[in-house]
Design an enzyme around this catalytic site. Structure first.
Site, PDB file in Angstrom:
ATOM      1  CD  GLU A 170      44.641  42.830  45.422  1.00 30.86           C
ATOM      2  OE1 GLU A 170      45.108  42.768  44.288  1.00 30.86           O
ATOM      3  OE2 GLU A 170      43.294  42.031  45.625  1.00 30.86           O
ATOM      4  CB  CYS A 184      40.172  42.408  37.832  1.00 32.21           C
ATOM      5  SG  CYS A 184      41.793  42.589  38.851  1.00 32.21           S
TER       6      CYS A 184
END
Lengths: 633, 633
Positions: A314, A398
């Site tokens: 990520e 998120c």
């Protein structure tokens, strides 16, 4: 070199009113659709029940280690919205949630629904993987926003107690743990808590976390060894396989020069580093921020402003590795880079930071939400073969509330002030209220930005007052014209801002016209994915080709240098956008039937029209092929 | 449509002698360097101790679930080598290892070092993840090779006992488990066991495994539920997250049309499917093989023959998704596609299968080993920014011994025979011995292939005999000339082979000349990564540009359609290779200092010479940039 400090201060959210054709529908949708939908998601997925502490072992929807952060971000977003758009029913919903959070606090100040409900015996045993301080950070940010929007200290006091408890547990004193969180966030939250309460201890705690990170012996090793001796297993061994740099903990932060690891974590801590440097006068720490800024903007940023190319971690890989179709470019990471840019802007007052903020605002952040406000991109690729679509929500959720809080606080990124200057970073319609010395000033902006480069500013103030109006000259703009009260005027350029000095009087008008031709952008030759390709940009808006607007497959198109590309207003399309259109060459696919490779003379290309739309608006009309970077014919 | 069967049979390894300028050094290195080095690795990493059963709980080097397969593949490779190059010391080493394997066998026939030594109570509890039958398959292949090379039945008998035991455990009868392995391999091994022993039960067991796979209810679910009820944890939950298709178990194999999942697993089972179809006359199963073949070769294969673009699942994604730099393209997967092609070739006698075999042999397989035989690629990307290098060995060491066994058995892929025909699939110097009816024939090949397209064949036989000599016309060849005993001759083309019919006499000579110009290969326009790019190929050899041979950065180069690319013999380079050279246009990078994106007129390109080398030989002179696909200027 003078010690670092904030050279300018952003105008607060409540000082800015937005009234803008581009932003109004997006912000209204954010308030009226996105925030309620996200509340419903938090409720339906068990996140609010977790906050309420009603979950019991054995029940479904076991509180996850992330969940407090989702609720925190939602409360923060809702409070930003309340700050500019009061709404009694909404306020009640927020206050009820604040009550739940407060009731969740343990006698010693601790507050975490997962650990309290699921594994109370394991508190602080896995900072590396389990987001415990990260969740605290988001709840602190929520508390600050709640106090700023409502004046109610309830949540602020709760989070001060929690922060005080954290300050007892962590630090360099005897009986303290020299720990820090695997996922940074609490550092920048503690700065906000310091700024709103004036308490130095929160700045000191943030400074400790920034300073301790990456020192040897590594805390994550010490902690892992303690887990083993207690017989505790590893929760996410696969994640930890990425190593120290995944959480920017491979060496002390002030020694770092290359953005690395998980991109959201990276920019959250880099943002806190800027704050700590400015507030403590730490020139060495600020120098690291500048090195990291150059590394990301000169080598590791997509043309949309997005960052973090790899799904694997990520985050970041090597310089110039910016693949388009597999771009991870997480919405949260892009927002986090904006935070970093905004903080550096306040220190240096240089327009290059605002340029990146703008690039992100019009492209790589708002691409994360559909125009109807209900669907979200976690990743923001720059090309798609057709399978990519926004989703309603994510298990790891998120991004949606992160975007909601950014949009709800948009006004706070537009202006800054210092003693004798007012900076206009963003061009968007509305009003800004600020004081120059004892004089209250009202600045009104009217513009069709980003579709037009004409910005009209009007100034109102009770008595004449001299100050500098600092108008950003965007990096994309190669020619501009400035008029003051109808007369052309030259103005010096200071760090990328036109400095318009004047003894301002009520009724003064400024017009700035930024030339906004269609630009063909090339990427540095080391960006292998974009070799021989161009991206279309007009003003701050990066374009893409979507299949739905084009007859020939998007992948097959190439644009010749000699062919014109023109803007055209499409009022009915995507809520009203400027599209770009022109002629392209399409490589025919028919002759390929059944073969994957072929030698010999290439097929003759066909001349076809093409249409490009703003990148941020793609995938609002179903899935399909998309490309930002098009071949040069 | 007639029932499927093998229309042709490969000449066995022992019937073929290779004496070839291209292959001799590679095969000698394989025998003299690679095989001993791999044995040392198996010893030093504990694999041989595991086989010996000397490991005890608590000691380091705990036997891993994969390890038997590594030892099995090494024994198989060593036996192929012994079949063509007897060597007493080497034979002793193999026989000692065979003794260890035999001693490891349990009273009921079971044989697996990990389960026997580490967790004997958990035998057959996790077929999905733990490679138990996969390891059995590789030991069976080793046993077949050992018997074929030495005539010694020891290991064969051991593995027949194990296979018989497996046949008791698995199947559709009462008290049998309807299982199959998560990583296919045992199926094709059982076919080999059937072929060498003549025992129908091994074919039936292979047929059962092929047939049962993907049926509902899914065995992997049943097994997982049993594990839960026994309180057993999941060993590799992350791997299983890929789902049924990861192991081609998402639906019955005969219904599948798209290659999917882990690429090695895919081609191992597809290979077994061809065998089962041919040996049982199953037209429906063969039709599935044909669909899968078309899917991979028309949509999912790199120009090097490599397959499986994604590291995520070590396998397949969507059609035309063939990124270059991030290509996984595992050496084992490429070898497994070669197995699939070789089996389809025996059924259909069509040159397109041999074309893919050839593409793999000169490019995507042998790229997996360094010219000195000591370093290996697990993945075979088609572009590199410079960080990729071969490694000495891997924790999961499937690729190195897989390549060793392929090279040691190369001769077995070169020829096939039927009652009245002899097929030449591969052009490589040496001899082939076969019988036409009662007549023993010796065919001698001399050629400088793949650098030259001239192949000279000489025939020797005791009495004249009529048969068809079937000479493959490679797919890359657009013009050829044929001479028999010095005289030009036309010959009909049957399924891609020149059919040269004649009553052959001793001393007959055939010369085939294949035109071998430099080809510029284009990829289908749907392969986004290669849009506007070309690959250079000459004969079967795919080229790449390595930084060490080029002054301008490889990434910056583009080749104009009008510019000639020429071959040049480089006897001192990389063991002697034909390089390609010409002029290219290089985009200068100097002017970009500090900027990542730029609009305006592109820089003027510079004309520079370039050199390309065979792809398979890259990274033999240190790391550096590399690209197969170059932009068209």
């Amino acid at each position: 070199m003078p010690a670092p400090r904030y050279a300018l201060r952003p105008l607060p959210l409540t000082a800015v009113t937005i009234d803008d054709a581009f932003w109004n529908p997006r912000l209204q949708t954010n308030r009226e659709v996105t925030l309620p939908a996200q509340y419903a998601m938090c409720r339906d997925t068990g996140r609010i029940a977790a906050m309420a502490g009603t979950w019991q072992p054995g029940q479904p929807q076991e509180p996850h280690i992330f969940w407090d952060s989702d609720v925190g971000k939602w409360v923060e977003a809702a409070c930003h919205s309340l700050a500019t758009h009061p709404d009694a029913a909404f306020r009640q919903q927020v206050d009820d949630l604040v009550g739940l959070i407060a009731a969740q606090q343990q006698p010693d100040g601790y507050l975490n629904s997962h650990y309290t409900l699921v594994e109370p015996q394991n508190r602080w045993t896995n900072l590396r993987d389990c987001h415990e301080l990260y969740c605290a950070g988001h709840l602190i940010e929520a508390a600050v926003a709640h106090f700023q929007a409502t004046g109610d200290r309830r949540l602020l006091d709760v989070m001060c107690r929690y922060a005080d408890y954290i300050g007892q547990v962590f630090g360099r004193g005897p009986n303290q743990r020299r720990g820090y969180c695997g996922h940074e966030e609490i550092e920048l939250a503690l700065i906000k808590l310091h700024q709103v309460t004036g308490e130095t201890r929160y700045l000191e705690l943030a400074t400790y976390f920034v300073d301790e990170r990456g020192r040897e012996p590594f805390y994550f090793d010490i902690e892992a060894s303690e887990r083993r001796s207690r017989g505790l297993g590893e929760v996410f061994p696969g994640v930890w396989a990425h190593g120290y740099a995944y959480g920017q903990a491979h060496r002390p932060l002030r020694e770092q020069s290359e953005v690395a690891g998980h991109a959201v974590r990276a920019f959250y801590i880099y943002s806190a580093m800027v704050d700590v440097a400015a507030l403590t006068g730490d020139a060495g720490l600020l120098a690291a921020c500048h090195r990291l800024w150059r590394d990301v903007t000169e080598r590791k940023m997509y043309v949309t402003g997005a960052v973090g190319p790899s799904a694997h971690n990520e985050g970041f890989t090597s310089a110039y590795d910016l693949p388009n179709e597999s771009a991870y470019a997480e919405t949260c990471a892009n927002i986090a880079l904006l935070f970093f840019a905004h903080r550096l802007l306040q220190v240096d007052g240089d327009s290059r930071y605002a340029d990146v903020m703008e690039r992100l605002l019009y492209n790589g952040t708002i691409s994360g939400v559909s125009l109807d406000g209900t669907r979200f991109f976690y990743t923001n690729p720059l090309a798609s073969a057709g399978a990519v679509e926004r989703q309603d929500w994510f298990g790891c959720a998120c991004c949606p509330p992160n975007l909601a809080r950014l949009l709800a606080s948009l006004g706070s990124y537009a202006y800054s002030a210092s003693e004798r200057r007012l900076w206009v970073h963003l061009y968007l319609g509305g009003q800004a209220r600020f004081a120059m010395g004892s004089t209250a000033v009202l600045l009104e902006q009217r513009t069709d930005y980003p579709w037009s480069g004409r910005i009209d500013l009007a100034i109102d103030l009770p008595v004449p007052r001299a100050f500098d109006l600092m108008l950003r000259l965007p990096g994309w703009c190669h020619r501009h014209r400035l008029q003051v009260n109808g007369e052309s005027q030259e103005a010096p350029i200071v760090k990328g801002y036109l400095k318009v000095h004047r003894r301002w009087q009520a009724g003064d008008r400024v017009r700035l016209v930024l030339d906004m031709p269609v630009e063909r952008v090339a990427a540095h030759p080391r960006v292998i994915a974009n070799a021989g390709r161009l991206a279309l940009q007009r003003g701050p808006v990066v374009y893409c080709l979507e299949q739905i607007d084009n007859q020939a497959p998007v992948r097959s198109l190439a644009i010749a240098d000699a062919d014109k590309v023109q803007p055209r207003w499409a009022g009915d399309l995507l809520g009203g956008v400027m599209v770009l259109h022109g002629a392209a060459l399409a490589e025919p696919e028919e002759a390929w039937s059944g073969s994957l490779y072929r030698s010999g003379r290439p097929d003759r290309c066909q001349r076809v029209p093409f249409v490009a739309v703003p990148y941020a608006t793609w995938n609002n009309r179903g899935p399909g092929e998309m490309a930002v970077w098009v071949r040069r014919a």
